[in-house]
Design a protein around this motif. Structure first.
Motif, PDB file in Angstrom:
ATOM      1  N   GLU A 117       0.865  -1.182   0.000  1.00  0.00           N
ATOM      2  CA  GLU A 117       0.000   0.000   0.000  1.00  0.00           C
ATOM      3  C   GLU A 117       0.901   1.232   0.000  1.00  0.00           C
ATOM      4  OE1 GLU A 117      -3.294  -0.260  -0.194  1.00  0.00           O
ATOM      5  OE2 GLU A 117      -3.056  -2.448  -0.206  1.00  0.00           O
ATOM      6  N   LYS A 118       1.446   1.560  -1.152  1.00  0.00           N
ATOM      7  CA  LYS A 118       2.464   2.606  -1.177  1.00  0.00           C
ATOM      8  C   LYS A 118       1.965   3.954  -0.670  1.00  0.00           C
ATOM      9  CE  LYS A 118       5.512   3.037  -4.436  1.00  0.00           C
ATOM     10  NZ  LYS A 118       6.033   3.257  -5.804  1.00  0.00           N
ATOM     11  N   LYS A 119       0.716   4.240  -0.956  1.00  0.00           N
ATOM     12  CA  LYS A 119       0.199   5.564  -0.599  1.00  0.00           C
ATOM     13  C   LYS A 119      -0.024   5.712   0.899  1.00  0.00           C
ATOM     14  CE  LYS A 119      -1.200   7.774  -4.622  1.00  0.00           C
ATOM     15  NZ  LYS A 119      -1.074   6.729  -5.677  1.00  0.00           N
ATOM     16  N   SER A 120      -0.354   4.598   1.549  1.00  0.00           N
ATOM     17  CA  SER A 120      -0.791   4.746   2.939  1.00  0.00           C
ATOM     18  C   SER A 120       0.319   4.497   3.964  1.00  0.00           C
ATOM     19  CB  SER A 120      -1.969   3.801   3.205  1.00  0.00           C
ATOM     20  OG  SER A 120      -1.525   2.475   3.035  1.00  0.00           O
ATOM     21  N   ILE A 121       1.524   4.103   3.505  1.00  0.00           N
ATOM     22  CA  ILE A 121       2.526   3.815   4.527  1.00  0.00           C
ATOM     23  C   ILE A 121       3.581   4.936   4.598  1.00  0.00           C
ATOM     24  CG2 ILE A 121       2.221   1.305   4.373  1.00  0.00           C
ATOM     25  CD1 ILE A 121       5.328   1.876   3.213  1.00  0.00           C
ATOM     26  N   PRO A 122       4.005   5.251   5.809  1.00  0.00           N
ATOM     27  CA  PRO A 122       4.995   6.321   5.986  1.00  0.00           C
ATOM     28  C   PRO A 122       6.404   5.804   5.707  1.00  0.00           C
ATOM     29  CG  PRO A 122       4.359   5.430   8.118  1.00  0.00           C
ATOM     30  CD  PRO A 122       3.581   4.648   7.082  1.00  0.00           C
ATOM     31  N   ILE A 123       6.705   5.613   4.426  1.00  0.00           N
ATOM     32  CA  ILE A 123       7.970   4.952   4.074  1.00  0.00           C
ATOM     33  C   ILE A 123       9.185   5.714   4.594  1.00  0.00           C
ATOM     34  CG2 ILE A 123       8.138   6.027   1.756  1.00  0.00           C
ATOM     35  CD1 ILE A 123       9.286   2.453   2.795  1.00  0.00           C
ATOM     36  N   ASP A 124       9.088   7.050   4.627  1.00  0.00           N
ATOM     37  CA  ASP A 124      10.268   7.809   5.070  1.00  0.00           C
ATOM     38  C   ASP A 124      10.610   7.514   6.522  1.00  0.00           C
ATOM     39  OD1 ASP A 124      10.647   9.022   2.573  1.00  0.00           O
ATOM     40  OD2 ASP A 124       9.128  10.528   3.036  1.00  0.00           O
ATOM     41  N   SER A 125       9.591   7.477   7.393  1.00  0.00           N
ATOM     42  CA  SER A 125       9.935   7.197   8.791  1.00  0.00           C
ATOM     43  C   SER A 125      10.276   5.726   8.995  1.00  0.00           C
ATOM     44  CB  SER A 125       8.858   7.674   9.769  1.00  0.00           C
ATOM     45  OG  SER A 125       7.616   7.291   9.347  1.00  0.00           O
ATOM     46  N   LEU A 126       9.670   4.820   8.234  1.00  0.00           N
ATOM     47  CA  LEU A 126      10.028   3.403   8.394  1.00  0.00           C
ATOM     48  C   LEU A 126      11.488   3.168   7.996  1.00  0.00           C
ATOM     49  CD1 LEU A 126       6.834   1.592   7.066  1.00  0.00           C
ATOM     50  CD2 LEU A 126       7.410   2.310   9.393  1.00  0.00           C
ATOM     51  N   TRP A 127      11.885   3.746   6.890  1.00  0.00           N
ATOM     52  CA  TRP A 127      13.286   3.601   6.446  1.00  0.00           C
ATOM     53  C   TRP A 127      14.226   4.275   7.441  1.00  0.00           C
ATOM     54  CZ3 TRP A 127      17.016   1.132   4.508  1.00  0.00           C
ATOM     55  CH2 TRP A 127      18.165   1.721   3.990  1.00  0.00           C
ATOM     56  N   ALA A 180       5.054  -1.171  -7.719  1.00  0.00           N
ATOM     57  CA  ALA A 180       3.940  -1.737  -6.956  1.00  0.00           C
ATOM     58  C   ALA A 180       4.179  -1.784  -5.453  1.00  0.00           C
ATOM     59  CB  ALA A 180       3.646  -3.148  -7.472  1.00  0.00           C
ATOM     60  N   PHE A 181       5.377  -1.465  -5.016  1.00  0.00           N
ATOM     61  CA  PHE A 181       5.659  -1.605  -3.576  1.00  0.00           C
ATOM     62  C   PHE A 181       6.919  -0.850  -3.178  1.00  0.00           C
ATOM     63  CE2 PHE A 181       7.593  -5.184  -5.853  1.00  0.00           C
ATOM     64  CZ  PHE A 181       8.910  -5.119  -5.436  1.00  0.00           C
ATOM     65  N   PHE A 182       7.040  -0.617  -1.877  1.00  0.00           N
ATOM     66  CA  PHE A 182       8.319  -0.295  -1.249  1.00  0.00           C
ATOM     67  C   PHE A 182       8.746  -1.563  -0.516  1.00  0.00           C
ATOM     68  CE2 PHE A 182       6.304   4.034  -0.860  1.00  0.00           C
ATOM     69  CZ  PHE A 182       7.204   4.716  -1.665  1.00  0.00           C
ATOM     70  N   ARG A 183      10.022  -1.907  -0.604  1.00  0.00           N
ATOM     71  CA  ARG A 183      10.482  -3.078   0.156  1.00  0.00           C
ATOM     72  C   ARG A 183      11.655  -2.648   1.027  1.00  0.00           C
ATOM     73  NH1 ARG A 183      11.197  -7.501  -3.678  1.00  0.00           N
ATOM     74  NH2 ARG A 183      13.023  -6.318  -4.345  1.00  0.00           N
ATOM     75  N   ILE A 184      11.622  -3.085   2.294  1.00  0.00           N
ATOM     76  CA  ILE A 184      12.748  -2.829   3.194  1.00  0.00           C
ATOM     77  C   ILE A 184      13.373  -4.167   3.545  1.00  0.00           C
ATOM     78  CG2 ILE A 184      13.464  -1.932   5.449  1.00  0.00           C
ATOM     79  CD1 ILE A 184      11.341   0.162   5.277  1.00  0.00           C
ATOM     80  N   GLY A 185      14.694  -4.247   3.485  1.00  0.00           N
ATOM     81  CA  GLY A 185      15.384  -5.497   3.765  1.00  0.00           C
ATOM     82  C   GLY A 185      16.539  -5.304   4.731  1.00  0.00           C
ATOM     83  N   LEU A 186      16.904  -6.393   5.367  1.00  0.00           N
ATOM     84  CA  LEU A 186      18.059  -6.421   6.280  1.00  0.00           C
ATOM     85  C   LEU A 186      18.920  -7.606   5.873  1.00  0.00           C
ATOM     86  CD1 LEU A 186      17.866  -6.456  10.179  1.00  0.00           C
ATOM     87  CD2 LEU A 186      19.482  -7.805   8.912  1.00  0.00           C
ATOM     88  N   TRP A 187      20.144  -7.333   5.480  1.00  0.00           N
ATOM     89  CA  TRP A 187      21.035  -8.393   4.998  1.00  0.00           C
ATOM     90  C   TRP A 187      21.878  -8.957   6.135  1.00  0.00           C
ATOM     91  CZ3 TRP A 187      23.285  -8.185  -0.571  1.00  0.00           C
ATOM     92  CH2 TRP A 187      22.261  -7.852  -1.473  1.00  0.00           C
ATOM     93  N   THR A 188      22.007 -10.281   6.114  1.00  0.00           N
ATOM     94  CA  THR A 188      22.789 -10.967   7.151  1.00  0.00           C
ATOM     95  C   THR A 188      23.995 -11.677   6.516  1.00  0.00           C
ATOM     96  OG1 THR A 188      21.458 -12.972   6.963  1.00  0.00           O
ATOM     97  CG2 THR A 188      20.771 -11.338   8.611  1.00  0.00           C
TER      98      THR A 188
END
Lengths: 87, 265
Positions: free
Chosen positions: B146-156, B186-194
């Motif tokens: 839901e790209k429009k409804s999520i606060p991507i800047d603060s999540l990142w 279609a999306f923002f994706r946040i990842g954490l690499w190990t």
């Protein structure tokens, strides 16, 4: 000749300030209303560094806004662009 | 507290006086009739002055446990450019203050063009799975559809703060390599690499470290699950959402459609 841009006081302070040492973190007297790094997560005697909680880190957001370098804007434009160019 | 200068001559305090006529050391302080406290002296050499005390003249800065490098992936131009030209190293930093100087002067994720990425990785690790320190590893990730409804800047921002503040893993876990945000149609994706997928890796040594033979597969999985849980909290997900872990090699070999998550939490 054009006057070269001068670093701001804040940029100079950042450059000349030294790194806090882990053992000093308890000695910092933060101003009233400023949280210190959460002591519960920092075992100073054994830690190699300081862990910082989100709440501690967020306090800097409006306090330090200096650009990393004098040519920063040009650098950002070159590497990232202005964001308006579409793929 | 009578912190004012003693009345000297009965002059009307409202009327302005030349500055040089104001006594610097009031006589009252000498004869003891009035307790005059001088203002706190300027910071001495030994005071620890932080940016919170004086943003223009601080003498200590807050070190991060690791040095971090910010990378950016430019959107393809459509002219057959290769990945190496698109992945740009932006800047390396080692203090909290530097992080904010950068963050406050860089394009927000929500303003990036489609097919851009930001990567924040430990210095010396390229944000590519071919990097020797990544090739045996994997990633936790979540796609926000839901790209429009999520606060991507603060999540990142929050996931970057968890990384540099070292609250994603514990001392000695040795798994976190970096975090990434992908901007897609279609999306923002946040990842954490190990560093690992919970198993020992070639050259990982014998110790109980990430990739070492002294860390059992069970322990390795526990560490990754703990990190996944903290990652999930950092990006504000509730119990109903799941983050998925997959190995970089699995994804590379199986193709994205067949790559199945190794773990979920």
């Amino acid at each position: 000749p054009v006057e070269p841009a001068q670093p701001t006081a804040g940029m100079q302070a950042l450059k000349s300030a030294r790194l806090l040492q882990v053992k000093e973190i308890d000695s910092v007297k933060y101003p009233n209303g400023i949280l210190s790094p959460n002591p519960a997560v920092n075992n100073i005697s054994k830690s190699q560094g300081i862990q910082y909680s989100k709440d501690f880190l967020m306090q800097f957001q409006d306090v330090f806004k200096e650009k990393p370098s004098l040519d920063w804007d040009a650098k950002v434009k070159e590497t990232i662009g202005d964001g308006s160019d579409s793929a | 507290m009578a912190d004012v200068a003693p009345a000297q001559t009965g002059a009307n305090p409202q009327s302005p006086v030349p500055l040089d006529s104001i006594p610097i050391s009031p006589e009252g302080a000498l004869n003891g009739t009035v307790a005059v406290k001088s203002e706190k002296p300027a910071h001495s050499e030994t005071d620890l002055v932080t940016v919170f005390h004086n943003p223009d003249n601080f003498n200590v800065k807050h070190p991060l446990m690791n040095h971090w490098t910010l990378w950016f992936t430019k959107p393809p131009s459509g002219k057959g450019d290769n990945w190496n030209d698109l992945l740009k190293e932006v800047i390396t930093f080692e203090t909290v203050e530097e992080f904010w100087g950068i963050y406050n002067n860089i394009t927000l994720t929500s303003e990036l063009a489609l097919k851009s990425d930001y990567h924040l990785f430990k210095k010396g690790v390229r944000p590519e799975w071919e990097d020797p320190q990544n090739k045996h590893g994997g990633k936790w990730s979540y796609s926000f559809k839901e790209k429009k409804s999520i606060p991507i800047d603060s999540l990142w921002l929050h996931v970057m703060l968890a990384a540099i503040g070292e609250t994603l893993e514990d001392d000695g876990d040795g798994e976190v390599m970096g975090v990434v945000v992908n901007v897609r149609k279609a999306f923002f994706r946040i990842g954490l690499w190990t560093r690992t997928v919970g198993k020992s890796v070639p050259g990982g040594g014998d110790g109980n470290n990430a990739g070492g033979k002294g860390r059992t597969t069970e322990q390795g999985k526990d560490v990754l699950m703990k990190i996944g849980k903290r990652f999930k909290e950092a990006i504000g997900l509730g119990d109903t959402e799941q983050v998925e872990f997959s190995g970089h090699m699995d994804a590379a070999h199986a193709g994205s459609t067949r790559a199945k998550a190794k773990f979920t939490i």
